[in-house]
Enzyme design. Sequence first.
Site, PDB file in Angstrom:
ATOM      1  N   HIS A 155       0.818  -1.222   0.000  1.00 24.68           N
ATOM      2  CA  HIS A 155       0.000   0.000   0.000  1.00 24.68           C
ATOM      3  C   HIS A 155       0.852   1.272   0.000  1.00 24.68           C
ATOM      4  O   HIS A 155       0.332   2.352  -0.264  1.00 24.68           O
ATOM      5  CB  HIS A 155      -0.995  -0.004   1.173  1.00 24.68           C
ATOM      6  CG  HIS A 155      -0.393   0.252   2.522  1.00 24.68           C
ATOM      7  ND1 HIS A 155      -0.173  -0.726   3.456  1.00 24.68           N
ATOM      8  CD2 HIS A 155       0.004   1.403   3.116  1.00 24.68           C
ATOM      9  CE1 HIS A 155       0.338  -0.206   4.547  1.00 24.68           C
ATOM     10  NE2 HIS A 155       0.457   1.099   4.380  1.00 24.68           N
ATOM     11  N   ASP A 185       0.479  -7.673   1.515  1.00 26.09           N
ATOM     12  CA  ASP A 185       0.792  -6.246   1.642  1.00 26.09           C
ATOM     13  C   ASP A 185       2.304  -6.008   1.712  1.00 26.09           C
ATOM     14  O   ASP A 185       2.799  -5.283   2.575  1.00 26.09           O
ATOM     15  CB  ASP A 185       0.107  -5.647   2.860  1.00 26.09           C
ATOM     16  CG  ASP A 185       0.146  -4.110   2.837  1.00 26.09           C
ATOM     17  OD1 ASP A 185       0.266  -3.537   1.737  1.00 26.09           O
ATOM     18  OD2 ASP A 185       0.086  -3.496   3.914  1.00 26.09           O
ATOM     19  N   SER A 259       4.351   2.626   7.883  1.00 24.99           N
ATOM     20  CA  SER A 259       4.096   1.436   7.078  1.00 24.99           C
ATOM     21  C   SER A 259       5.325   1.058   6.257  1.00 24.99           C
ATOM     22  O   SER A 259       5.926   1.902   5.595  1.00 24.99           O
ATOM     23  CB  SER A 259       2.920   1.690   6.138  1.00 24.99           C
ATOM     24  OG  SER A 259       1.727   1.894   6.855  1.00 24.99           O
TER      25      SER A 259
END
Length: 412
Positions: A155, A185, A259
């Site tokens: 992402h 992911d 992230s």
Amino acid sequence: MERGTKYALIFGMVVTLVIGALIGALAGGGVAWYVTQQQIERIAAQPSTPAPIPASMPAPTVVPQATDAPLPTPAQVPTPAPAAPATTSPVVEAVQKVSPAVVTVVNTLASGAQGSPLLGDLPFPLPDQPGGSVRRGSGSGVIISPDGYILTNNHVIEGYRSLSVIFYDGSRRDATLVGADPLMDLAVVKVDGPVPAVATLGDSDLLQPGETVIAIGSPLGDFRNTVTVGVVSALNRSLGADAPEGLIQTDAAINSGNSGGPLINLRGEVVGINTLVVRGSGLGTAPIEGLGFAVPSSIARRVSAQLIANGKVVYPFLGVRFGTIDAMLALDNDLPVNAGALISAVEPGGPAARAGLRSGDIVTKVDGKTIGPGQSLRALLLEYKPGDMVTLEVLRNGERLSLDVTLGTRPD
């Protein structure tokens, strides 16, 4: 005897005594002076030794006297020993080891792309074309190879037009996408040229709840290489929907922009890739805190190897939609078991449909391995490759069945 003669005799005796005493005193004083003088001369001829000072008496103050002897040079004056360095904590040592390998990943979004809400938002109003501007988001990443391969989240790179990374020292370099895996992911990007450091992927299977872990990343894009410390709160967490399974739960603070950054242990090994955080409201009115999640390094190692080798990850395919059964789901749906996978839909013509699996079936085992809190149906299937045959143990209307399924290839 006459009185006058008597008094004259007494007076004479007194005078004689007085004169004798004076002569004796003078003689004695002379002798004493002579003896003392001789003693002084002998003492002066001997080396001088200071008399000991009783412990109860204070030491006398010595006043330096003028002398012709040269004063000591600075080199002759002893210098104090250097102070011992402060003890470094295991957390500091681990951070010092890994930080140079942590980068900020900058995603310049394509026109019209929104990017992930989990990105650190960097809306730089830089000229893109007449009347337009570019939007950028940022995440984090970690260098895993001296060849310039960097592991991050899928992402983080979604909707990109171009990618770049900012290193530990603030320098920037363009990056290219090697491959991405939306299911877990994860993504790998690459930079050309030398890299400042390479992190070591550890073994997440050795983690224990309560173990200290450290998150490093660039929250909000502005605070590069921020360090937060917490513990492993739980292992093998599944959040449902499209989130990865088998996640590490931690209370180390994770924010937008973290992230893709590493979760490390006290040995300075990467044991997870930070992927998301839950911030919704629970039963009370206060927001939820301390619910961060990371993809285990055991998964990241396998996925990154396939992405580097092939540019994609090939997964086996069963062709079903399902829900993981727990005690609450069993209670709500009056199910006969508290663990398993409840099949909600079967894709027509898919591997499961060809094997006879139906909607409403409950899969309890895959090749004898029980589906439970630590092993979901998807996690067990990921141990196989397309073309493998597996045996599913199924509960249907109170009857137990065994179905052999040949797995297909998951569509992109």
